[in-house]
Design an enzyme around this catalytic site. Structure first.
Site, short mmCIF file in Angstrom:
data_model
loop_
_atom_site.label_atom_id
_atom_site.label_comp_id
_atom_site.label_asym_id
_atom_site.label_seq_id
_atom_site.Cartn_x
_atom_site.Cartn_y
_atom_site.Cartn_z
N ASN A 181 27.54 -22.01 -75.85
CA ASN A 181 28.16 -23.12 -76.76
C ASN A 181 28.05 -23.09 -78.16
OD1 ASN A 181 28.78 -24.21 -74.09
ND2 ASN A 181 26.69 -26.03 -74.35
N HIS A 223 20.29 -25.52 -69.48
CA HIS A 223 21.49 -25.01 -70.00
C HIS A 223 22.04 -25.17 -68.44
CE1 HIS A 223 25.75 -25.13 -72.57
NE2 HIS A 223 24.83 -26.30 -71.08
N SER A 263 24.51 -30.10 -73.20
CA SER A 263 24.93 -28.67 -74.17
C SER A 263 24.71 -28.42 -75.50
CB SER A 263 26.28 -29.65 -74.19
OG SER A 263 26.75 -29.70 -72.36
N GLU A 311 20.26 -21.49 -69.07
CA GLU A 311 20.31 -21.27 -70.26
C GLU A 311 18.65 -22.19 -70.68
OE1 GLU A 311 23.16 -22.65 -73.12
OE2 GLU A 311 22.87 -20.01 -74.04
C1 LIG Z 1 38.80 -30.55 -76.18
C2 LIG Z 1 38.26 -30.30 -77.83
C3 LIG Z 1 36.42 -29.55 -77.66
C4 LIG Z 1 35.95 -29.92 -78.57
C5 LIG Z 1 34.90 -29.17 -78.96
C6 LIG Z 1 33.94 -29.62 -78.08
C7 LIG Z 1 32.94 -27.98 -77.40
C8 LIG Z 1 32.00 -28.04 -76.88
C9 LIG Z 1 31.52 -27.25 -76.05
C10 LIG Z 1 32.21 -26.36 -74.70
C11 LIG Z 1 31.24 -27.74 -73.31
C12 LIG Z 1 30.50 -26.86 -73.06
C13 LIG Z 1 29.89 -27.05 -72.12
C14 LIG Z 1 29.09 -27.12 -71.45
O1 LIG Z 1 27.65 -27.31 -71.56
C15 LIG Z 1 28.86 -25.27 -70.74
C16 LIG Z 1 29.50 -24.86 -69.88
O2 LIG Z 1 29.43 -25.12 -68.41
S1 LIG Z 1 31.32 -23.84 -69.93
C17 LIG Z 1 31.74 -23.53 -68.83
C18 LIG Z 1 31.58 -22.75 -67.95
N1 LIG Z 1 32.17 -22.77 -66.82
C19 LIG Z 1 34.43 -22.18 -66.46
O3 LIG Z 1 33.67 -21.22 -67.93
C20 LIG Z 1 34.42 -21.78 -65.75
C21 LIG Z 1 35.30 -20.76 -65.51
N2 LIG Z 1 36.31 -21.37 -64.62
C22 LIG Z 1 35.92 -20.51 -63.44
O4 LIG Z 1 35.27 -19.51 -62.85
C23 LIG Z 1 36.80 -20.78 -62.13
O5 LIG Z 1 37.97 -21.41 -62.66
C24 LIG Z 1 36.28 -21.70 -61.09
C25 LIG Z 1 35.71 -22.74 -61.59
C26 LIG Z 1 34.66 -21.39 -60.23
C27 LIG Z 1 37.17 -22.07 -60.25
O6 LIG Z 1 37.37 -21.15 -59.29
P1 LIG Z 1 39.00 -20.11 -58.58
O7 LIG Z 1 39.04 -18.68 -58.32
O8 LIG Z 1 39.84 -21.20 -59.59
O9 LIG Z 1 39.38 -21.28 -57.02
P2 LIG Z 1 38.53 -21.16 -56.38
O10 LIG Z 1 38.82 -23.27 -55.68
O11 LIG Z 1 38.83 -20.52 -55.02
O12 LIG Z 1 36.64 -21.25 -56.16
C28 LIG Z 1 36.12 -19.95 -56.47
C29 LIG Z 1 35.02 -20.51 -55.51
O13 LIG Z 1 34.23 -20.88 -56.37
C30 LIG Z 1 33.75 -21.73 -55.18
N3 LIG Z 1 33.54 -22.84 -56.46
C31 LIG Z 1 34.53 -23.47 -57.01
N4 LIG Z 1 34.29 -24.50 -57.10
C32 LIG Z 1 33.37 -24.86 -57.44
C33 LIG Z 1 32.82 -25.85 -56.77
N5 LIG Z 1 32.45 -26.91 -57.71
N6 LIG Z 1 31.16 -26.14 -55.85
C34 LIG Z 1 31.10 -25.21 -55.45
N7 LIG Z 1 31.69 -23.77 -55.91
C35 LIG Z 1 32.96 -23.65 -56.35
C36 LIG Z 1 35.08 -21.89 -54.22
O14 LIG Z 1 34.12 -21.97 -52.70
C37 LIG Z 1 35.10 -21.02 -53.95
O15 LIG Z 1 34.34 -19.96 -53.52
P3 LIG Z 1 34.61 -18.75 -52.00
O16 LIG Z 1 35.34 -19.94 -51.10
O17 LIG Z 1 35.61 -17.75 -52.75
O18 LIG Z 1 32.62 -17.81 -51.63
N1 LIG Z 2 30.12 -30.99 -67.63
C1 LIG Z 2 29.79 -29.40 -68.29
O1 LIG Z 2 30.65 -28.81 -68.24
C2 LIG Z 2 28.65 -29.62 -68.74
C3 LIG Z 2 28.09 -28.31 -68.87
C4 LIG Z 2 26.79 -27.72 -69.23
C5 LIG Z 2 26.38 -28.70 -69.74
N2 LIG Z 2 26.70 -30.23 -69.69
C6 LIG Z 2 25.55 -31.39 -70.01
O2 LIG Z 2 24.73 -32.09 -68.92
C7 LIG Z 2 25.51 -33.49 -68.86
C8 LIG Z 2 26.41 -34.36 -68.23
O3 LIG Z 2 27.00 -34.12 -67.89
P1 LIG Z 2 27.96 -34.38 -66.76
O4 LIG Z 2 29.38 -33.17 -67.10
O5 LIG Z 2 27.40 -34.33 -65.75
O6 LIG Z 2 28.55 -35.79 -67.00
P2 LIG Z 2 29.10 -36.80 -65.79
O7 LIG Z 2 29.19 -37.97 -66.81
O8 LIG Z 2 30.11 -36.04 -64.81
O9 LIG Z 2 28.09 -37.68 -65.66
C9 LIG Z 2 26.55 -37.83 -65.72
C10 LIG Z 2 26.39 -38.86 -64.53
O10 LIG Z 2 25.52 -39.67 -65.60
C11 LIG Z 2 24.89 -40.71 -65.59
N3 LIG Z 2 23.95 -41.98 -65.89
C12 LIG Z 2 24.42 -42.41 -67.35
N4 LIG Z 2 23.53 -42.84 -67.57
C13 LIG Z 2 22.36 -42.44 -66.78
C14 LIG Z 2 20.78 -43.32 -67.42
N5 LIG Z 2 19.92 -43.85 -67.71
N6 LIG Z 2 20.14 -43.24 -66.13
C15 LIG Z 2 21.08 -42.65 -64.84
N7 LIG Z 2 22.06 -41.60 -64.48
C16 LIG Z 2 23.10 -42.10 -65.80
C17 LIG Z 2 26.76 -41.59 -65.01
O11 LIG Z 2 25.99 -42.25 -63.94
C18 LIG Z 2 27.31 -40.17 -64.96
O12 LIG Z 2 27.58 -40.11 -63.57
C19 LIG Z 2 25.46 -33.60 -70.07
O13 LIG Z 2 24.36 -33.95 -71.09
C20 LIG Z 2 26.75 -32.72 -70.59
O14 LIG Z 2 26.74 -32.60 -72.22
C21 LIG Z 2 28.01 -30.62 -69.16
#
Ligand SMILES: CCCCCCCCCCCCC[C@H](O)CC(=O)SCCNC(=O)CCNC(=O)[C@H](O)C(C)(C)COP(=O)(O)OP(=O)(O)OC[C@H]1O[C@@H](n2cnc3c(N)ncnc32)[C@H](O)[C@@H]1OP(=O)(O)O
Ligand SMILES: NC(=O)c1ccc[n+]([C@@H]2O[C@H](COP(=O)([O-])OP(=O)(O)OC[C@H]3O[C@@H](n4cnc5c(N)ncnc54)[C@H](O)[C@@H]3O)[C@@H](O)[C@H]2O)c1
Length: 309
Positions: free
Chosen positions: A215, A165, A144, A177
């Site tokens: 991010n 990503h 991330s 990405e």
């Molecule tokens: C607190 C201090 C913070 C410090 C700062 C640090 C910040 C760092 C930066 C942030 C972290 C970065 C992490 C990462 O690198 C980047 C990311 O991934 S960011 C996250 C991006 N994602 C989102 O924004 C998700 C937003 N949410 C949604 O889109 C929806 O809520 C949802 C999750 C899809 C759920 O949808 P809902 O309608 O609410 O619920 P449903 O259950 O009906 O689902 C709809 C639809 O999707 C299917 N589905 C849901 N979940 C899954 C799953 N896990 N796997 C497969 N399919 C899934 C579900 O089947 C439904 O489909 P349908 O049946 O309708 O066809």
């Molecule tokens: N959680 C998110 O929304 C998100 C979205 C995009 C990218 N990412 C990135 O993806 C990576 C994983 O995130 P996550 O949320 O899936 O974490 P997670 O904690 O759900 O899963 C991480 C997994 O890695 C396994 N693991 C740790 N060290 C290992 C090793 N040396 N060999 C094999 N397995 C090992 C752990 O047992 C665990 O099951 C991180 O780099 C995170 O920044 C996370």
């Protein structure tokens, strides 16, 4: 090295643009992201091996993949149950699991790493696999916030190393990405773009800079929400409702943080705070540190900012 942008190849014929067709994929990390990437890769015809250090996590991941695919089948094949069953069986036959990354990578075209967001752990993993994987194998990290260049530095395949990503949940979020470092070869970059396309994803690219595109913009937004909450200016509930109803976001910042995982959020924060010690934007968050210290990582542990049943 000038890269093709993925919409315009600068003046070269299509024959000059080569890529490796990726069939065998090893995904390391069976958590939220690794399981999601495995689900999408398996359901788009790739042979997938999901690797984790923890066997129970792998078994849980396979059960989750099957459950999610059944949801897909129910919707996509509502009037063609036999075709739906065939799709499900084929996808699940494409998934295998292992706790032995070293032996699995010897027959793989692409390694996608989705393990803990810790630079040294990622470097140690790739450094070890580099000695065992075939010469053609491409390595990619799903990090991330870490530098792909830094992660790749523990290997001797800098030309065959990039960033992929994905976004959470991987089966739903259409974006990937695709990141090239200054050493990534054109062939590797094109192979990662093509792989993303084969997964049905839309890819964007940018330089290997912290947080890539999403991010880098998402972190300040979420952090400002947390600061607002820490100042007592608004409740986490109202801030979430405001961003969903006011900006049309599917989740507010606190819901999203719980969904991503507060442990991962803290790993990201700690990295950026250490890299930017004088930037107040990246100052530590007391509320985040307290929740993580209490083992409250969000949805994955049943409690974070919110409680989950
Ligand atoms: C607190 C201090 C913070 C410090 C700062 C640090 C910040 C760092 C930066 C942030 C972290 C970065 C992490 C990462 O690198 C980047 C990311 O991934 S960011 C996250 C991006 N994602 C989102 O924004 C998700 C937003 N949410 C949604 O889109 C929806 O809520 C949802 C999750 C899809 C759920 O949808 P809902 O309608 O609410 O619920 P449903 O259950 O009906 O689902 C709809 C639809 O999707 C299917 N589905 C849901 N979940 C899954 C799953 N896990 N796997 C497969 N399919 C899934 C579900 O089947 C439904 O489909 P349908 O049946 O309708 O066809
Ligand atoms: N959680 C998110 O929304 C998100 C979205 C995009 C990218 N990412 C990135 O993806 C990576 C994983 O995130 P996550 O949320 O899936 O974490 P997670 O904690 O759900 O899963 C991480 C997994 O890695 C396994 N693991 C740790 N060290 C290992 C090793 N040396 N060999 C094999 N397995 C090992 C752990 O047992 C665990 O099951 C991180 O780099 C995170 O920044 C996370």
């Amino acid at each position: 090295m000038a890269f093709f942008t993925h919409h315009i190849c600068r003046g070269l014929s299509s024959s000059a643009v080569r890529h490796v067709v990726i069939k065998n994929v090893t995904i390391i990390g069976g958590g939220q992201m690794g399981a999601g990437i495995a689900q999408v890769a398996a359901s788009t015809g790739h042979a997938v091996t999901l690797v984790d250090t923890n066997e129970d996590i792998l078994k849980k991941a396979v059960k989750g993949i099957e459950g999610n695919l059944k949801r897909v089948v129910k919707k996509k094949f509502a009037d063609k149950p036999e075709a739906g069953e065939e799709f499900l069986q084929k996808a699940m036959q494409n998934v295998s699991i292992s706790t032995d990354a070293g032996s699995v990578v010897q027959g793989t075209d692409l390694v996608v790493e989705a393990i803990v967001e810790n630079l040294k752990v990622k470097q140690d993993l790739f450094g070890g696999l580099d000695k065992l994987a075939p010469a053609h194998t491409i390595f990619a990290s799903n990090t991330s916030s870490l530098s792909i260049t830094d992660i790749a530095s523990s290997t001797n395949r800098l030309d065959r190393f990039g960033g992929l990503h994905f976004f959470n949940p991987v089966p739903v979020m259409r974006l990937v990405e695709v990141i090239a470092t200054s050493s990534t070869s054109q062939e590797t970059f094109d192979s990662l773009l093509n792989f993303s396309k084969m997964l049905g994803k839309t890819s964007v690219s940018c330089k290997d800079t912290p947080g890539f595109i999403v991010n880098r913009l998402l972190l300040p937004y979420i952090l400002d929400a947390v600061r607002m909450y820490e100042r007592g200016d608004g409740s986490k509930e109202d801030i979430d409702i405001a961003m969903k109803l006011g900006c049309g976001y599917p989740m507010g910042p606190f819901e999203l943080s719980d969904y991503v995982g507060l442990d991962t959020m803290k790993f990201i924060m700690d990295g950026w705070s250490a890299a930017n010690p004088d930037n107040p934007m990246f100052a530590q968050s007391e509320v985040l540190n307290k929740l993580v210290a209490e083992g409250k990582f969000g949805k994955k542990t049943g409690e974070g900012f919110y409680k989950y049943k």
